[in-house]
Design an enzyme around this catalytic site. Structure first.
Site, PDB file in Angstrom:
ATOM      1  N   MET A  28     -10.826  39.345 -22.062  1.00 39.67           N
ATOM      2  CA  MET A  28     -10.931  40.111 -20.801  1.00 39.67           C
ATOM      3  C   MET A  28      -9.712  39.737 -19.965  1.00 39.67           C
ATOM      4  SD  MET A  28     -15.017  39.555 -20.328  1.00 39.67           S
ATOM      5  CE  MET A  28     -15.044  38.179 -21.472  1.00 39.67           C
ATOM      6  N   SER A  53     -22.637  33.190 -26.863  1.00 39.56           N
ATOM      7  CA  SER A  53     -21.457  33.044 -26.007  1.00 39.56           C
ATOM      8  C   SER A  53     -21.394  31.636 -25.439  1.00 39.56           C
ATOM      9  CB  SER A  53     -21.524  34.041 -24.848  1.00 39.56           C
ATOM     10  OG  SER A  53     -20.555  33.676 -23.884  1.00 39.56           O
ATOM     11  N   HIS A  73     -13.466  37.463 -27.294  1.00 43.59           N
ATOM     12  CA  HIS A  73     -13.550  38.630 -26.405  1.00 43.59           C
ATOM     13  C   HIS A  73     -12.533  38.437 -25.277  1.00 43.59           C
ATOM     14  CE1 HIS A  73     -16.320  40.975 -23.369  1.00 43.59           C
ATOM     15  NE2 HIS A  73     -15.183  41.612 -23.617  1.00 43.59           N
ATOM     16  N   ASP A 105     -23.091  43.222 -25.593  1.00 40.95           N
ATOM     17  CA  ASP A 105     -22.795  41.998 -24.847  1.00 40.95           C
ATOM     18  C   ASP A 105     -23.241  42.096 -23.390  1.00 40.95           C
ATOM     19  OD1 ASP A 105     -21.661  39.678 -23.887  1.00 40.95           O
ATOM     20  OD2 ASP A 105     -19.575  40.269 -24.245  1.00 40.95           O
ATOM     21  N   MET A 118     -20.304  46.791 -23.699  1.00 38.86           N
ATOM     22  CA  MET A 118     -20.716  45.918 -22.597  1.00 38.86           C
ATOM     23  C   MET A 118     -21.978  46.485 -21.949  1.00 38.86           C
ATOM     24  SD  MET A 118     -18.597  43.471 -22.705  1.00 38.86           S
ATOM     25  CE  MET A 118     -19.398  42.605 -21.355  1.00 38.86           C
ATOM     26  N   ASP A 132     -15.643  33.955 -24.557  1.00 36.63           N
ATOM     27  CA  ASP A 132     -15.294  34.865 -23.463  1.00 36.63           C
ATOM     28  C   ASP A 132     -14.064  34.351 -22.739  1.00 36.63           C
ATOM     29  OD1 ASP A 132     -17.257  36.994 -23.420  1.00 36.63           O
ATOM     30  OD2 ASP A 132     -18.733  35.420 -23.053  1.00 36.63           O
ATOM     31  N   MET A 168     -11.354  34.976 -19.884  1.00 38.76           N
ATOM     32  CA  MET A 168     -11.208  35.728 -18.627  1.00 38.76           C
ATOM     33  C   MET A 168     -10.006  35.217 -17.849  1.00 38.76           C
ATOM     34  SD  MET A 168     -15.157  35.866 -17.409  1.00 38.76           S
ATOM     35  CE  MET A 168     -16.508  36.162 -18.573  1.00 38.76           C
ATOM     36  N   HIS A 215     -19.150  33.490 -29.940  1.00 38.30           N
ATOM     37  CA  HIS A 215     -18.496  34.407 -29.007  1.00 38.30           C
ATOM     38  C   HIS A 215     -17.767  33.601 -27.924  1.00 38.30           C
ATOM     39  CE1 HIS A 215     -18.262  38.467 -27.166  1.00 38.30           C
ATOM     40  NE2 HIS A 215     -18.393  37.854 -26.003  1.00 38.30           N
TER      41      HIS A 215
HETATM   42  C1  DX5 Z   1     -19.650  38.800 -19.697  1.00 43.82           C
HETATM   43  C2  DX5 Z   1     -19.448  38.187 -21.051  1.00 43.82           C
HETATM   44  C3  DX5 Z   1     -20.714  37.980 -21.861  1.00 43.82           C
HETATM   45  C4  DX5 Z   1     -21.765  37.162 -21.175  1.00 43.82           C
HETATM   46  C5  DX5 Z   1     -23.014  37.050 -21.996  1.00 43.82           C
HETATM   47  O1  DX5 Z   1     -18.417  39.084 -19.145  1.00 43.82           O
HETATM   48  O2  DX5 Z   1     -18.600  39.002 -21.835  1.00 43.82           O
HETATM   49  O3  DX5 Z   1     -20.399  37.464 -23.121  1.00 43.82           O
HETATM   50  O4  DX5 Z   1     -21.308  35.910 -20.866  1.00 43.82           O
HETATM   51  O5  DX5 Z   1     -23.856  36.178 -21.337  1.00 43.82           O
HETATM   52  P1  DX5 Z   1     -25.382  36.527 -20.966  1.00 43.82           P
HETATM   53  O6  DX5 Z   1     -26.102  36.568 -22.274  1.00 43.82           O
HETATM   54  O7  DX5 Z   1     -25.760  35.401 -20.089  1.00 43.82           O
HETATM   55  O8  DX5 Z   1     -25.374  37.851 -20.267  1.00 43.82           O
HETATM   56 ZN    ZN Z   2     -18.269  38.652 -24.054  1.00 45.00          ZN
END
Ligand code: DX5
Ligand code: ZN
Length: 219
Positions: free
Chosen positions: A69, A9, A67, A176, A138, A36, A38, A34
């Protein structure tokens, strides 16, 4: 033995130098990247959007595992497809009509992922398992990197893997959040074949990506 993929990620990467971080991931052997996304609404944090993804797209051939969110997600799916996402993963709670969002991702010729928060039951997505490419389980509450792995997630992975095997389905099981060298074996044994990792990949062993990917894969 099944092939394990690692999807680092970039949430834990150096945001001031993402182009180089993407190259480091490719050289280090990342199977996927990956991303993320948000929105400060579906989750209490804000990260990056389509312009950053499309700016990075040309610097690697490694598939982008995006991903989302964000909510409502439906109207933004096309933007992420055009920006260069290869897998588009959405949360069922983030769309009014899950089946039409799945159809849209397929129409855009992208792989479809559905993500389950720690409190969301497999039942919510059960009827779609035949027609999707990936389930993202998750193992933390989404929003931030560096959180602690929620151990009861292992049962959910096992349950999903059982359904997959009983029905001879093909989807990937991706996990994840909070994955590290201590728990990656349990996650794999429970049935996951793709592990997401931010903190462990970028921070452990002084950020030696190649070493960290290998260790997470138990290779
Ligand atoms: C959380 C994210 C993950 C997260 C993973 O909302 O979807 O992808 O960043 O990071 P670590 O490995 O640090 O938990
Ligand atoms: Zn993620």
């Amino acid at each position: 033995m099944k092939k394990i993929k690692i999807s680092p990620s970039i949430l834990s990467a150096d945001f001031s130098n993402l182009r180089n971080e993407i190259k480091r991931l490719q050289t280090g052997g990342a199977d996927l990247i990956h991303v993320d996304v948000m929105d400060g609404h579906f989750v209490p944090n804000l990260t990056i959007g389509p312009p950053v993804i499309s700016a990075l797209r040309k610097y690697t051939k490694v598939p982008f595992d995006v991903h989302l969110m964000i909510s409502p997600v439906h109207k933004y799916i096309k933007d992420y497809a055009l920006a260069g996402a290869d897998i588009i993963t959405i949360h069922p709670e983030a769309t009014k009509n899950l089946s039409s969002s799945i159809k849209l991702i397929k129409k855009l010729k992208k792989k479809v992922g559905l993500s389950l928060n720690p409190n969301t039951k497999i039942d919510v997505i059960k009827k779609y398992l035949k027609s999707i490419d990936l389930v993202l389980i998750m193992s933390v509450y989404p929003g931030f990197g560096g959180q602690k792995f929620i151990v009861r997630t292992l049962d959910k992975i096992k349950k999903l893997n059982k359904i997959k095997n009983e029905k001879s389905l093909k989807f990937d099981i991706e996990v994840d959040g909070g994955i590290n060298f201590q728990n990656s074996k349990d996650v794999i044994n429970a049935g996951a074949n793709i592990l997401v990792s931010g903190t462990t990949i970028f921070k452990d062993n002084n950020g030696n990506i190649k070493k960290n990917i290998k260790k997470l894969k138990l290779a």
